[in-house]
Design a protein around this motif. Structure first.
Motif, PDB file in Angstrom:
ATOM      1  N   SER A  46      35.286  44.697  39.733  1.00 25.28           N
ATOM      2  CA  SER A  46      36.095  43.496  39.491  1.00 25.28           C
ATOM      3  C   SER A  46      35.999  42.618  40.727  1.00 25.28           C
ATOM      4  O   SER A  46      35.551  43.058  41.776  1.00 25.28           O
ATOM      5  N   ALA A  47      36.489  41.405  40.599  1.00 27.06           N
ATOM      6  CA  ALA A  47      36.620  40.522  41.755  1.00 27.06           C
ATOM      7  C   ALA A  47      37.678  41.092  42.686  1.00 27.06           C
ATOM      8  O   ALA A  47      38.556  41.839  42.263  1.00 27.06           O
ATOM      9  N   THR A  52      40.291  36.070  41.039  1.00 23.83           N
ATOM     10  CA  THR A  52      40.149  35.453  39.705  1.00 23.83           C
ATOM     11  C   THR A  52      41.224  34.389  39.479  1.00 23.83           C
ATOM     12  O   THR A  52      40.917  33.280  39.019  1.00 23.83           O
TER      13      THR A  52
HETATM   14 MG    MG Z   1      40.823  41.296  38.565  1.00 24.46          MG
END
Ligand code: MG
Ligand code: ASP
Length: 377
Positions: A46-47, A52
């Motif tokens: 994930s980021a 995000t």
């Molecule tokens: Mg995230």
């Protein structure tokens, strides 16, 4: 050549990715838990935490948030003290700034997805770099090339047939080279190569799709908590970890807002290969999610409340909660305690019971139900 049965999928949640140290920690844990045990993990990232949300603001035109993302990722790259990583990250950040600068229409959902996709892409570069630092040979995979989706920007669904084809084409070279591949979660592209995103929390969906389409047995979703809990431990401190759940139970819990899992994550597992999903932290993978649960595990798993709407409700999730005995037990608790029931709903096709309650009573009722259902034997 590694065998296919040694593959597993490991998704690293954004809550764990905060700074350079946490990327290295993730890389070390991937090595220790999987690679050193003869496994070949396909890593989905994930980021980094908060990115995000910020990129969504960037897409709407916020330069303040752009500065934040640039500084955050640059700081992490510098912390890893590899000039190679810093250079790669700088190149990507320059590209991000260029794209932001050419924005013709910031309400274009395709533009938003392109901007937001940089969060995961940069995170992937940092994870590959971190794995190299802990002496794990690693390679970047491109979600844009591999994960094919429809064109519903912001909430795209994966085209399983084309994606399975793409994954099949590369899996043998991964096994042959015994390198750890890292792919960005949450991101895909249409057949025509236009970048899409899969909806909030979509990295889980990337992970389960890859596992299911390649027939991989185990998926690990790594987060900051030890598993799915019977309820929010901030509201009920005695909440416990749910050890085993079925896909439909987990999907239903996700629909009612449990732990930011994307409900679509269970679709490929239902439709195709039924991989086992483990949710937890590096310390403990406390929750196992599988296609079917044994009869003795049928019953309530998770209870939560929603008070955001005008019609607050308590949701009790678990196979068998529509059973007449269970309904009676719940009604008895309400009756004995003098709680009002404004409505009660069960379904024969969904494993949940919704009880609409008076505004302001949600938490009190939740605590009482949790005590009766999960704490008294
Ligand atoms: Mg995230
Ligand atoms: N970074 C994306 C989000 O925050 C996807 C994910 O974390 O799974 O929604």
């Amino acid at each position: 050549m590694m065998e296919r049965k040694n593959l597993c999928v490991v998704k690293i949640g954004g809550s764990l990715l905060r700074d350079g140290k946490s990327y290295i920690e993730a890389a070390e844990n991937i090595k220790k838990m999987f690679i050193d045990n003869g496994k070949l993990p396909i890593v989905v990232v994930s980021a980094a935490k908060g990115v995000t949300d910020s990129l969504i603001e960037v897409a709407k035109g916020s330069t303040k948030h752009l500065d934040y993302v640039v500084e955050k990722y640059l700081a992490i790259a510098k912390e890893l003290s590899s000039s190679k990583i810093v250079k790669r990250v700088l190149e990507e950040l320059e590209q991000l700034k260029r794209i932001v600068g050419t924005a013709a229409n910031s309400f274009d959902p395709a533009f938003q997805d392109l901007i937001v996709s940089f969060g995961e892409k940069l995170s992937k570069i940092l994870m590959v770099g971190s794995l190299e630092i802990v002496n794990v040979k690693s390679v970047e995979l491109s979600a844009r090339e591999l994960i094919i989706t429809n064109n519903i920007h912001g909430d795209a669904s994966i085209d399983y047939v084309s994606t399975a084809n793409n994954l099949e084409k590369i899996v043998n070279s991964i096994l042959g080279a015994s390198v750890t591949p890292v792919i960005e979660g949450f991101v895909g592209a249409t057949e025509d190569g236009v970048v899409t995103t899969l909806g909030r929390g979509g990295s889980d969906y990337t992970a389960t799709s890859i596992a299911s389409l390649l027939g991989i047995d185990d998926v690990y979703l790594v987060t900051e908590v030890d598993g799915i809990m019977t309820t929010d431990p901030l509201v009920v401190p005695s909440a416990k970890i749910v050890n085993v759940m079925s896909y439909v139970e987990a999907m239903e819990a996700a629909l009612h807002g449990a732990k930011r899992i994307n409900p679509k994550a269970f679709e490929p597992l239902e439709k195709f290969y039924g991989s086992t999903v483990f949710i937890g932290s590096w310390k403990l993978f406390g929750t196992r999610i599988q296609r079917k649960i044994p009869d003795n595990m049928i019953g309530p798993k998770v209870i939560m409340y929603k008070s955001s709407s005008d019609m607050p409700y308590i949701a009790i999730v678990g196979e068998g909660v529509g059973n007449i005995r269970f309904i009676k037990m719940i009604i008895d608790i309400f009756y004995e305690k003098g709680f009002e029931v404004l409505g009660l709903q069960t379904y024969y096709y969904r494993p949940s019971m919704l009880v609409h309650v008076k505004k302001g009573e949600e938490v009190k009722i939740l605590r009482e139900l949790h005590r009766k259902i999960f704490e008294e034997v």
